[in-house]
Design a protein around this motif. Structure first.
Motif, short mmCIF file in Angstrom:
data_model
loop_
_atom_site.label_atom_id
_atom_site.label_comp_id
_atom_site.label_asym_id
_atom_site.label_seq_id
_atom_site.Cartn_x
_atom_site.Cartn_y
_atom_site.Cartn_z
N SER A 1 34.16 115.66 13.80
CA SER A 1 33.41 116.23 14.93
C SER A 1 33.27 115.14 15.98
CB SER A 1 32.02 116.72 14.48
OG SER A 1 31.31 115.69 13.84
N TYR A 2 33.32 115.54 17.24
CA TYR A 2 33.03 114.59 18.30
C TYR A 2 31.55 114.25 18.24
CZ TYR A 2 37.66 115.28 20.33
OH TYR A 2 39.01 115.30 20.53
N GLU A 3 31.16 113.22 18.96
CA GLU A 3 29.79 112.75 18.91
C GLU A 3 28.88 113.69 19.71
OE1 GLU A 3 32.46 110.99 20.19
OE2 GLU A 3 32.90 110.27 18.16
N THR A 4 27.58 113.60 19.45
CA THR A 4 26.61 114.31 20.28
C THR A 4 26.29 113.42 21.48
OG1 THR A 4 24.72 113.32 19.18
CG2 THR A 4 25.56 115.40 18.24
N ASN B 1 45.27 103.58 20.61
CA ASN B 1 44.52 104.78 20.24
C ASN B 1 44.07 105.54 21.47
OD1 ASN B 1 41.90 103.65 21.17
ND2 ASN B 1 42.12 102.29 19.41
N ALA B 2 43.71 106.79 21.23
CA ALA B 2 43.04 107.60 22.25
C ALA B 2 41.56 107.44 21.99
CB ALA B 2 43.45 109.06 22.08
N ALA B 3 40.77 107.25 23.04
CA ALA B 3 39.34 107.02 22.84
C ALA B 3 38.54 107.72 23.92
CB ALA B 3 39.04 105.52 22.85
N GLY B 4 37.28 107.98 23.61
CA GLY B 4 36.37 108.55 24.60
C GLY B 4 35.69 107.43 25.37
N GLY B 5 35.48 107.61 26.65
CA GLY B 5 34.84 106.60 27.49
C GLY B 5 33.32 106.68 27.34
N ALA C 1 33.84 102.28 24.37
CA ALA C 1 34.72 103.40 24.04
C ALA C 1 34.45 103.80 22.59
CB ALA C 1 36.18 102.99 24.21
N VAL C 2 34.82 105.04 22.26
CA VAL C 2 34.58 105.54 20.90
C VAL C 2 35.81 106.28 20.39
CG1 VAL C 2 33.45 107.64 21.82
CG2 VAL C 2 33.01 106.93 19.45
N GLY C 3 36.09 106.09 19.10
CA GLY C 3 37.24 106.77 18.51
C GLY C 3 37.10 106.89 17.01
N MET C 4 38.12 107.48 16.39
CA MET C 4 38.07 107.79 14.95
C MET C 4 39.14 107.06 14.15
SD MET C 4 37.69 111.92 15.44
CE MET C 4 36.59 112.61 16.69
N SER C 5 39.58 105.91 14.65
CA SER C 5 40.69 105.23 13.95
C SER C 5 40.60 103.72 14.16
CB SER C 5 42.02 105.75 14.51
OG SER C 5 42.17 105.33 15.85
N GLU D 1 42.89 118.38 24.85
CA GLU D 1 42.76 117.57 26.07
C GLU D 1 43.14 116.12 25.77
OE1 GLU D 1 38.71 117.17 27.31
OE2 GLU D 1 39.24 115.86 28.99
N VAL D 2 42.66 115.63 24.63
CA VAL D 2 42.93 114.25 24.23
C VAL D 2 44.44 114.02 24.14
CG1 VAL D 2 42.78 112.65 22.27
CG2 VAL D 2 40.73 113.84 23.07
N ILE D 3 45.14 114.94 23.49
CA ILE D 3 46.58 114.77 23.31
C ILE D 3 47.33 114.94 24.64
CG2 ILE D 3 48.63 115.80 22.18
CD1 ILE D 3 46.81 116.16 19.72
N ILE E 1 41.73 105.87 27.51
CA ILE E 1 40.53 106.71 27.65
C ILE E 1 41.02 108.12 28.01
CG2 ILE E 1 38.32 107.03 28.85
CD1 ILE E 1 38.49 104.43 27.13
N THR E 2 41.00 109.00 27.01
CA THR E 2 41.55 110.35 27.22
C THR E 2 40.50 111.33 27.71
OG1 THR E 2 41.17 110.75 24.88
CG2 THR E 2 43.41 110.14 25.53
N ASN E 3 39.24 110.94 27.60
CA ASN E 3 38.14 111.82 28.03
C ASN E 3 36.90 110.96 28.16
OD1 ASN E 3 38.47 111.86 24.89
ND2 ASN E 3 36.31 112.27 25.27
N MET E 4 35.96 111.40 28.97
CA MET E 4 34.67 110.73 28.95
C MET E 4 33.91 111.29 27.74
SD MET E 4 34.82 108.45 31.12
CE MET E 4 33.12 107.81 31.06
#
Ligand code: HPA
Length: 274
Positions: free
Chosen positions: A191-194, A112-116, A208-212, A249-251, A233-236
């Motif tokens: 929506s991305y997280e706050t 998966n793609a995930a946020g750091g 890390a955080v993701g939607m899947s 950006e993620v893709i 980790i596709t983005n912080m």
């Protein structure tokens, strides 16, 4: 049709189309579909061709099964997955995972793609999933248990196979690839997280955080399938850097750094004893 009969009918159709059984399954995340191009003797079946299966509508997700040889194994890949935010139910999301299980996979590699969330992470890092936190507010096993797939209360204390994680670490070492190891928090999105939510996730122990991924892993473990999870980790995550987040950006990072992840998955498949 009853739930199990629909699954059996789709499994039968896949068996008929492919004519051989996969040893392992791979789920390809956002922008990571390129691994399917490395499969030899590839045959593909679109999700829409199977009874009971929902199409994938998310960007960067093709929506088809690909069967063929990868790392010397017969592998069934999901080129594109289903997400809760697309409006699918949890049961619909795990339908293809259950199909792969019925076709006989012994191990499942989820990417998966995930946020750091962990502040020491950097964009482009690969993270071995050591565990997850299900924050989707639901569970794919809710409802009458499908006893022929697994038990009512499956154990989740080794959701991510220690043996497969050790294999992945050894393979990353051989490749000179740095591999993080951490906890993935699964949220519904879209929506991305706050920034406040990301601070909360950090306190909860997420890296890390993701939607899947979380539903798929629960369904696979229910069936007794061994799981290996790798996040790119596709983005912080929100609030870490002074910038906004975008799906493009993620893709894009998935496409750029996807090849390292692909090489790792291929190498691990080679070493797996199935
Ligand atoms: N948050 C949630 N899901 C994601 C992210 C993120 O920052 N990046 C990629 N998938």
């Amino acid at each position: 049709m009853a739930r199990m009969e629909t699954l059996q009918a789709a499994a039968e159709e896949l068996r008929r189309r492919f004519g051989q059984s996969p040893q392992a399954g791979v789920v390809l995340g956002s922008g990571l579909g390129g691994l399917a191009d490395r499969v030899q003797e590839a045959q593909a079946v679109g999700y829409e061709e199977l009874p009971g299966m929902k199409p994938s509508t998310a960007p960067g997700h093709r929506g088809r099964f690909v069967l063929g040889k990868l790392g010397g194994k017969t592998v069934l890949l999901m080129q594109g997955r289903l997400h809760l935010y697309e409006g699918h139910t949890m049961e619909e999301i795990v339908f293809p995972v259950r199909l792969m299980g019925l076709l006989g996979i012994r191990a499942l590699v989820v990417t998966n793609a995930a946020g750091g969330v962990n502040l020491s992470y950097r964009v482009g890092d690969l993270m071995l999933m050591e565990d997850h936190i299900n924050l989707m507010g639901t569970n794919p096993l809710i409802g009458p248990n499908l006893d022929c797939l697994g038990e009512r209360f499956p154990d989740m204390s080794r959701a991510y196979s220690p043996a497969l994680r050790a294999l992945a670490k050894a393979q990353a070492d051989r490749m000179g690839l740095e591999l993080r190891e951490g906890v993935y928090a699964g949220l519904t999105g879209p929506s991305y997280e706050t920034p406040a939510e990301i601070r909360m996730l950090r306190i909860l122990g997420a890296d890390a955080v993701g939607m899947s991924t979380v539903p798929e892993v629960i369904a696979a473990r229910h069936m007794g399938i061994e799981v290996l999870g790798i996040s790119l980790i596709t983005n912080m995550a929100a609030g870490v850097l002074d910038q906004t987040l975008s799906g493009e950006e993620v893709i894009a990072v998935g496409r750029e750094r996807g090849s390292a992840l692909q090489a790792l998955v291929e190498g691990v498949l080679e070493e797996m004893e199935l």
